[in-house]
Design a protein around this motif. Structure first.
Motif, short mmCIF file in Angstrom:
data_model
loop_
_atom_site.label_atom_id
_atom_site.label_comp_id
_atom_site.label_asym_id
_atom_site.label_seq_id
_atom_site.Cartn_x
_atom_site.Cartn_y
_atom_site.Cartn_z
N MET A 101 0.86 -1.18 0.00
CA MET A 101 0.00 0.00 0.00
C MET A 101 0.90 1.23 0.00
N ARG A 102 0.60 2.20 -0.87
CA ARG A 102 1.40 3.42 -0.89
C ARG A 102 0.57 4.66 -1.22
N GLU A 103 -0.74 4.51 -1.27
CA GLU A 103 -1.58 5.65 -1.66
C GLU A 103 -1.48 6.81 -0.68
N ASN A 104 -1.30 6.49 0.61
CA ASN A 104 -1.33 7.54 1.63
C ASN A 104 -0.01 7.70 2.37
N LEU A 131 -0.96 -19.89 -20.56
CA LEU A 131 -1.56 -21.03 -19.86
C LEU A 131 -3.04 -21.19 -20.15
N ASP A 132 -3.62 -20.25 -20.89
CA ASP A 132 -5.05 -20.30 -21.22
C ASP A 132 -5.90 -20.35 -19.96
N LYS A 133 -5.50 -19.56 -18.96
CA LYS A 133 -6.25 -19.48 -17.71
C LYS A 133 -6.65 -18.03 -17.47
N THR A 134 -7.81 -17.84 -16.83
CA THR A 134 -8.31 -16.51 -16.51
C THR A 134 -8.14 -16.25 -15.03
N ILE A 135 -7.52 -15.12 -14.69
CA ILE A 135 -7.28 -14.77 -13.30
C ILE A 135 -8.47 -14.00 -12.75
N ASP A 136 -8.89 -14.36 -11.53
CA ASP A 136 -9.92 -13.61 -10.83
C ASP A 136 -9.30 -12.33 -10.28
N LYS A 137 -9.72 -11.19 -10.81
CA LYS A 137 -9.12 -9.92 -10.41
C LYS A 137 -9.87 -9.25 -9.25
N GLY A 138 -10.82 -9.97 -8.67
CA GLY A 138 -11.67 -9.37 -7.64
C GLY A 138 -10.92 -8.87 -6.43
N ALA A 139 -9.80 -9.53 -6.07
CA ALA A 139 -9.08 -9.15 -4.86
C ALA A 139 -7.95 -8.16 -5.14
N ARG A 140 -7.84 -7.72 -6.37
CA ARG A 140 -6.68 -6.91 -6.77
C ARG A 140 -6.56 -5.61 -5.99
N PHE A 141 -7.66 -4.93 -5.78
CA PHE A 141 -7.62 -3.60 -5.18
C PHE A 141 -8.11 -3.59 -3.73
N GLN A 162 -8.15 -13.53 -0.95
CA GLN A 162 -6.97 -12.67 -1.13
C GLN A 162 -5.71 -13.51 -1.29
N LEU A 163 -5.56 -14.51 -0.43
CA LEU A 163 -4.35 -15.34 -0.46
C LEU A 163 -4.28 -16.16 -1.75
N GLU A 164 -5.43 -16.67 -2.19
CA GLU A 164 -5.46 -17.44 -3.43
C GLU A 164 -5.07 -16.57 -4.62
N TYR A 165 -5.60 -15.35 -4.64
CA TYR A 165 -5.24 -14.42 -5.71
C TYR A 165 -3.76 -14.09 -5.67
N ALA A 166 -3.25 -13.80 -4.48
CA ALA A 166 -1.86 -13.38 -4.34
C ALA A 166 -0.89 -14.49 -4.72
#
Length: 392
Positions: free
Chosen positions: A33-36, A129-139, A151-155
């Protein structure tokens, strides 16, 4: 591939790094995190190879990241693989004063084996890899605890997929024999000078009008002062003062603190608060920029003019054709401003050196000097050397 539970202890981290340190490469990613804040807050580190991967919690009570930092910044036997890794590298430099090395960036490597200039990680995974990443946890807020399973699965996917893709990219690079093209780009990514902050040089990043030594001296002093304020308060430098405001004050310095209330971009409070007082002190003590530090006038050759601009356009067209022919990203070969300098008569350019000259620069120079022309053959645009046409 074995996926470990979230690592929250030094012992578990040391065991993991000891195993990973015996392999050929590790894939690395971070969440921060670096926004603030001025300094990016490291919230999670993901690391793994083709056999195992884990997420590491740097915010866990009592954890010591030394085993990880030693693996990344001291172990020269293991290649560190990132994707678009400059911000990750910056974080490790802030922690150690060193950068991960040796290093490999798959986003940069893709420029040498495809026409992708800044391919995102999701597109990289989909293409290889012909795989689609779930971007839901990105932000999400990575500093909040506990972290969710989603979150951990995404990361962790940021390194598990990369561990499968990297060998494929490397294999293709070896087939094309373009690995040597990337050495300078990878060295640039790992160069500590890219991440070291010298307050005395930050003024050079700010656009200023003219070459007045008094104005530039104030600009230098103000930029260094702002950086110190931002570091001390741990807030983004723009929260102290935006570049435009800083440059305006350097060009038109207020005579007294009360005048700060009239400066666009500053709040009314600056006219009598402590930070406003400190700013005025900086202005009073600022010295004219010495001649030895004056920015050099860029040698861009003769002014382009209408004809020169047309030549530059032809060079850009040539770049597109050559990049398509050899399947590389145009950005890897050169930049638009360099082509404009070539059109203006400048010859001391990276494009005319080393492998870039062999692959593209030589033809670009021939085009400028009237030895190369465009032709249409069977509906396709191609280059034709004038000498070849004459001999034919």
């Amino acid at each position: 591939m074995k996926i470990h539970d979230l690592i929250t202890t030094t012992d578990a981290l040391a065991d993991l790094c000891d195993r990973l340190g015996k392999g050929d490469f590790v894939c690395v990613d971070t969440e921060f995190m670096r926004e603030n804040t001025y300094w990016p807050e490291l919230c999670l580190v993901q690391i793994g190879d083709e056999k195992e991967a884990a997420a590491i919690d740097p915010l866990a009570d009592g954890i010591d990241l030394k085993p990880l930092l030693d693996l990344l910044c001291e172990n020269e036997e293991v290649l560190k693989v990132f994707h678009a890794g400059s911000q990750d590298v910056e974080i490790f430099f802030n922690l150690t004063g060193k950068t991960p090395h040796p290093i490999f960036d798959t986003q940069i490597a893709m420029m040498a084996i495809s026409q992708s200039e800044q391919i995102g990680y999701a597109n990289l995974v989909e293409s290889w890899l012909d795989k689609t990443i779930d971007k839901g946890a990105r932000f999400t807020d990575w500093s909040r605890r506990p972290l969710t399973d989603r979150q951990l699965e995404y990361a962790i996917g940021d390194v598990t997929y990369l561990a499968k893709i990297f060998p494929k990219i490397l294999k293709k690079l070896m087939k094309t024999e373009r690995g040597a093209w990337l050495n300078a780009e990878m060295d640039k990514l790992a160069d500590p000078e890219n991440y070291a902050i010298d307050p005395a040089k930050l003024w050079k990043r700010i656009r200023a009008q003219g070459r007045n030594p008094q104005v530039l001296g104030r600009l230098k002093a103000l930029a260094a002062w702002r950086e110190g304020e931002a570091q001390h308060k741990n807030i983004p430098r723009g929260r102290i003062m935006r570049d435009e405001t800083l440059a305006d004050i350097a060009s038109h310095p207020p005579k007294k603190q009360a005048d700060l209330a009239k400066v666009r971009g500053l709040s009314n409070a600056w006219k009598d608060n402590e930070i406003g007082n400190r700013l005025m002190e900086v202005l009073e003590e600022a010295e004219p920029l010495p001649a030895s530090e004056m920015p050099q006038r860029t040698n861009r050759g003769a002014p382009l003019g209408k004809e020169g601009a047309l030549v530059a356009d032809l060079l850009k067209l040539l770049l597109k054709i050559r990049a398509r022919e050899i399947d590389v990203a145009p950005r890897l070969l050169t930049r638009s401003d360099e082509l404009e300098q070539l059109a203006a008569g400048v010859r001391d350019l990276p494009i005319l050196q080393g492998w870039r000259r062999e692959v593209f620069g030589s033809d670009a120079l021939d085009l400028v000097e009237g030895k190369l022309a465009f032709a249409v053959e069977q509906g396709k645009l191609k280059m034709t050397h004038i000498d070849d046409e004459v001999e034919g």
